[in-house]
Scaffold this motif. Sequence first.
Motif, mmCIF file in Angstrom:
data_model
loop_
_atom_site.group_PDB
_atom_site.id
_atom_site.type_symbol
_atom_site.label_atom_id
_atom_site.label_comp_id
_atom_site.label_asym_id
_atom_site.label_seq_id
_atom_site.Cartn_x
_atom_site.Cartn_y
_atom_site.Cartn_z
ATOM 1 N N LEU A 1 -6.411 -1.069 5.989
ATOM 2 C CA LEU A 1 -6.354 -0.134 4.859
ATOM 3 C C LEU A 1 -6.171 -0.864 3.535
ATOM 4 C CD1 LEU A 1 -4.330 2.921 6.240
ATOM 5 C CD2 LEU A 1 -6.752 2.827 5.577
ATOM 6 N N GLY A 2 -5.457 -1.972 3.557
ATOM 7 C CA GLY A 2 -5.283 -2.762 2.333
ATOM 8 C C GLY A 2 -6.621 -3.239 1.805
ATOM 9 N N ILE A 3 -7.453 -3.729 2.716
ATOM 10 C CA ILE A 3 -8.785 -4.179 2.322
ATOM 11 C C ILE A 3 -9.626 -3.009 1.835
ATOM 12 C CG2 ILE A 3 -10.939 -5.170 3.209
ATOM 13 C CD1 ILE A 3 -9.204 -6.888 5.105
ATOM 14 N N LEU A 4 -9.609 -1.924 2.592
ATOM 15 C CA LEU A 4 -10.406 -0.754 2.213
ATOM 16 C C LEU A 4 -9.994 -0.224 0.838
ATOM 17 C CD1 LEU A 4 -12.604 1.234 3.193
ATOM 18 C CD2 LEU A 4 -10.756 2.697 4.035
ATOM 19 N N LEU A 5 -8.696 -0.194 0.596
ATOM 20 C CA LEU A 5 -8.204 0.328 -0.684
ATOM 21 C C LEU A 5 -8.643 -0.559 -1.844
ATOM 22 C CD1 LEU A 5 -4.653 1.475 0.403
ATOM 23 C CD2 LEU A 5 -6.414 2.940 -0.638
ATOM 24 N N GLN A 6 -8.519 -1.847 -1.673
ATOM 25 C CA GLN A 6 -8.897 -2.756 -2.768
ATOM 26 C C GLN A 6 -10.395 -2.657 -3.057
ATOM 27 O OE1 GLN A 6 -10.437 -6.261 -2.327
ATOM 28 N NE2 GLN A 6 -10.620 -6.194 -4.556
ATOM 29 N N CYS A 7 -11.198 -2.592 -2.002
ATOM 30 C CA CYS A 7 -12.654 -2.441 -2.185
ATOM 31 C C CYS A 7 -12.970 -1.150 -2.931
ATOM 32 C CB CYS A 7 -13.369 -2.402 -0.837
ATOM 33 S SG CYS A 7 -13.386 -3.963 0.043
ATOM 34 N N THR A 8 -12.329 -0.090 -2.506
ATOM 35 C CA THR A 8 -12.612 1.221 -3.082
ATOM 36 C C THR A 8 -12.205 1.271 -4.544
ATOM 37 O OG1 THR A 8 -12.189 2.126 -0.899
ATOM 38 C CG2 THR A 8 -12.342 3.682 -2.701
ATOM 39 N N LEU A 9 -11.063 0.671 -4.847
ATOM 40 C CA LEU A 9 -10.635 0.598 -6.237
ATOM 41 C C LEU A 9 -11.647 -0.167 -7.074
ATOM 42 C CD1 LEU A 9 -6.809 -0.034 -6.009
ATOM 43 C CD2 LEU A 9 -7.944 1.661 -7.449
ATOM 44 N N GLU A 10 -12.047 -1.326 -6.566
ATOM 45 C CA GLU A 10 -13.022 -2.167 -7.266
ATOM 46 C C GLU A 10 -14.299 -1.378 -7.542
ATOM 47 O OE1 GLU A 10 -12.087 -5.432 -7.936
ATOM 48 O OE2 GLU A 10 -13.844 -5.421 -9.222
ATOM 49 N N GLY A 11 -14.783 -0.682 -6.509
ATOM 50 C CA GLY A 11 -16.028 0.066 -6.664
ATOM 51 C C GLY A 11 -15.895 1.239 -7.625
ATOM 52 N N GLN B 1 -8.479 11.610 -3.156
ATOM 53 C CA GLN B 1 -8.794 11.375 -1.743
ATOM 54 C C GLN B 1 -7.875 10.354 -1.077
ATOM 55 O OE1 GLN B 1 -10.905 13.478 -0.397
ATOM 56 N NE2 GLN B 1 -11.126 14.300 -2.471
ATOM 57 N N ILE B 2 -6.984 9.776 -1.866
ATOM 58 C CA ILE B 2 -6.059 8.782 -1.301
ATOM 59 C C ILE B 2 -5.296 9.320 -0.078
ATOM 60 C CG2 ILE B 2 -3.948 7.478 -1.760
ATOM 61 C CD1 ILE B 2 -5.769 6.004 -3.317
ATOM 62 N N PRO B 3 -4.773 10.555 -0.146
ATOM 63 C CA PRO B 3 -4.030 11.046 1.027
ATOM 64 C C PRO B 3 -4.904 11.105 2.274
ATOM 65 C CG PRO B 3 -3.725 12.505 -0.867
ATOM 66 C CD PRO B 3 -4.795 11.541 -1.242
ATOM 67 N N LEU B 4 -6.198 11.312 2.066
ATOM 68 C CA LEU B 4 -7.124 11.399 3.196
ATOM 69 C C LEU B 4 -7.368 10.019 3.810
ATOM 70 C CD1 LEU B 4 -9.288 14.218 3.260
ATOM 71 C CD2 LEU B 4 -10.681 12.213 3.760
ATOM 72 N N ILE B 5 -7.405 9.016 2.942
ATOM 73 C CA ILE B 5 -7.715 7.652 3.401
ATOM 74 C C ILE B 5 -6.516 7.002 4.082
ATOM 75 C CG2 ILE B 5 -8.410 5.341 2.620
ATOM 76 C CD1 ILE B 5 -9.932 6.694 0.324
ATOM 77 N N ILE B 6 -5.323 7.254 3.507
ATOM 78 C CA ILE B 6 -4.103 6.631 4.049
ATOM 79 C C ILE B 6 -3.607 7.404 5.259
ATOM 80 C CG2 ILE B 6 -1.774 5.828 3.500
ATOM 81 C CD1 ILE B 6 -3.807 4.653 1.728
ATOM 82 N N LYS B 7 -4.195 7.115 6.403
ATOM 83 C CA LYS B 7 -3.764 7.772 7.648
ATOM 84 C C LYS B 7 -3.452 6.694 8.673
ATOM 85 C CE LYS B 7 -4.418 12.217 6.605
ATOM 86 N NZ LYS B 7 -3.265 13.102 6.451
ATOM 87 N N PRO B 8 -2.337 6.832 9.403
ATOM 88 C CA PRO B 8 -1.966 5.815 10.387
ATOM 89 C C PRO B 8 -3.028 5.673 11.478
ATOM 90 C CG PRO B 8 -0.362 7.635 10.402
ATOM 91 C CD PRO B 8 -1.354 7.926 9.333
ATOM 92 N N GLN C 1 -20.504 6.213 -2.629
ATOM 93 C CA GLN C 1 -21.260 5.213 -3.396
ATOM 94 C C GLN C 1 -20.310 4.194 -4.023
ATOM 95 O OE1 GLN C 1 -21.792 5.252 -7.207
ATOM 96 N NE2 GLN C 1 -22.744 3.260 -6.876
ATOM 97 N N CYS C 2 -19.185 4.665 -4.544
ATOM 98 C CA CYS C 2 -18.194 3.745 -5.114
ATOM 99 C C CYS C 2 -17.690 2.782 -4.052
ATOM 100 C CB CYS C 2 -17.001 4.517 -5.675
ATOM 101 S SG CYS C 2 -17.339 5.466 -7.147
ATOM 102 N N THR C 3 -17.377 3.321 -2.911
ATOM 103 C CA THR C 3 -16.791 2.506 -1.849
ATOM 104 C C THR C 3 -17.784 1.461 -1.354
ATOM 105 O OG1 THR C 3 -15.540 4.459 -1.228
ATOM 106 C CG2 THR C 3 -15.532 2.641 0.321
ATOM 107 N N LEU C 4 -19.043 1.864 -1.223
ATOM 108 C CA LEU C 4 -20.083 0.917 -0.838
ATOM 109 C C LEU C 4 -20.197 -0.204 -1.859
ATOM 110 C CD1 LEU C 4 -22.946 3.166 0.515
ATOM 111 C CD2 LEU C 4 -22.012 1.148 1.642
ATOM 112 N N GLU C 5 -20.255 0.177 -3.112
ATOM 113 C CA GLU C 5 -20.360 -0.798 -4.193
ATOM 114 C C GLU C 5 -19.208 -1.796 -4.137
ATOM 115 O OE1 GLU C 5 -23.030 -0.432 -6.379
ATOM 116 O OE2 GLU C 5 -22.447 -2.438 -7.019
ATOM 117 N N GLY C 6 -17.989 -1.274 -3.960
ATOM 118 C CA GLY C 6 -16.818 -2.138 -3.919
ATOM 119 C C GLY C 6 -16.792 -3.042 -2.699
ATOM 120 N N ALA C 7 -17.086 -2.476 -1.540
ATOM 121 C CA ALA C 7 -17.037 -3.274 -0.313
ATOM 122 C C ALA C 7 -18.098 -4.369 -0.342
ATOM 123 C CB ALA C 7 -17.223 -2.378 0.909
ATOM 124 N N LEU C 8 -19.237 -4.048 -0.940
ATOM 125 C CA LEU C 8 -20.296 -5.047 -1.068
ATOM 126 C C LEU C 8 -19.860 -6.181 -2.001
ATOM 127 C CD1 LEU C 8 -23.115 -5.788 -0.250
ATOM 128 C CD2 LEU C 8 -24.006 -4.378 -2.094
#
Lengths: 188, 188
Positions: free
Chosen positions: A151-161, A181-188, B156-163
């Motif tokens: 999730l740490g990786i996913l969050l950083q990517c998503t923020l960047e994008g 959508q953060i509450p949706l993404i942060i799920k155990p 689209q944001c998430t794809l952009e960031g992960a890429l």
Amino acid sequence: MGSSSSRLNILETASKLFQVQGYHATGLNQIIKESGSPKGSIYYHFPEGKEQIALEAVEYTGKIVREQLNKTLTASADPVESLQSVVQHLVDHLGHPEDVEGVPIGLIALETCSMSEKLRKACSEAFTSWQRLFADKLIENGFKQDRARELGILLQCTLEGALTVSVTQDNSEPLRILKEQIPLIIKP
Amino acid sequence: MGSSSSRLNILETASKLFQVQGYHATGLNQIIKESGSPKGSIYYHFPEGKEQIALEAVEYTGKIVREQLNKTLTASADPVESLQSVVQHLVDHLGHPEDVEGVPIGLIALETCSMSEKLRKACSEAFTSWQRLFADKLIENGFKQDRARELGILLQCTLEGALTVSVTQDNSEPLRILKEQIPLIIKP
DNA sequence: GTCTATATAAAGATAGAC
DNA sequence: GTCTATCTTTATATAGAC
């Protein structure tokens, strides 16, 4: 001290310029002019030239963002709430890239990763350190280590994008949607 | 035809170079050299110079990616499955940016959005068109329109960031994590 | 439409006085 | 350590022969 003040001044100016304009669009002449330092000084403090300045600027920005993230993440115990604050902080600073937390290092990362292995690594390490901060916050809140890392990786990517798209579209909506959508993404 | 072949050749070469190296790192000289066209031709076909080439390159790349996305999204009826294919497609092409779908336009978007309003708008419209494709796929599968639009932007944001992060870290893990989390993100 | 030669500005980098 | 003057290379852009 002595050199420190002038050196740090150059580094701060360069960091801001690299973030907003990128590596190739930022000339040494502009760094000189905006920092107030003379051209002679730049090669005295950074004998390896532009690439060295960029490298140190990336490390510097990485550290500043790390400290800012740390502050925001510890302000609330709840991980969802504190992560939403991180996004909100980006929304608030969208139009003001004069703050160091504007468009961190995504631009310089993409520009230089296929050109300088040194710079690519520096950007990569900054990204990793931010990912780790998010993961640690989740681990503190009972997430399993592997899941927190993911999730740490996913969050950083998503923020960047979302930041990239918000800046490009001159519209905070992508970041605001991410925040919701953060509450949706942060799920155990 | 006549001009078309030479013109298109310049445009295709420029599009690839802009994607991988960015706007400022790509010189007209390099476009000339790699396209095989002479310098005279470039200003004959693109009288407004580099900015015109970049503008048309962004539009061209936007269209190519749109077509590729469309193909991948229609290959499976299930939205989760087809979106995962989109991500997998990026993973497969990570080390080969010679294909037009490498690192689409995130780099040129960040580089130029604070410099040319024309280019910023072109990049913004490419992003929007991709977001719409994702949203349409979700609407077809019973998602409400507002929710589909929201998720289209987020995807689209998430794809952009992960890429961006995968390229910078020279590691497909960010994209692979995103792929696994797609089912979690796509919720009505 | 194609190609070469060239103009002009700006980049990164260096030398050397102070 | 600071500042200026300058070298070299490369960028965008243009002129004009063919």
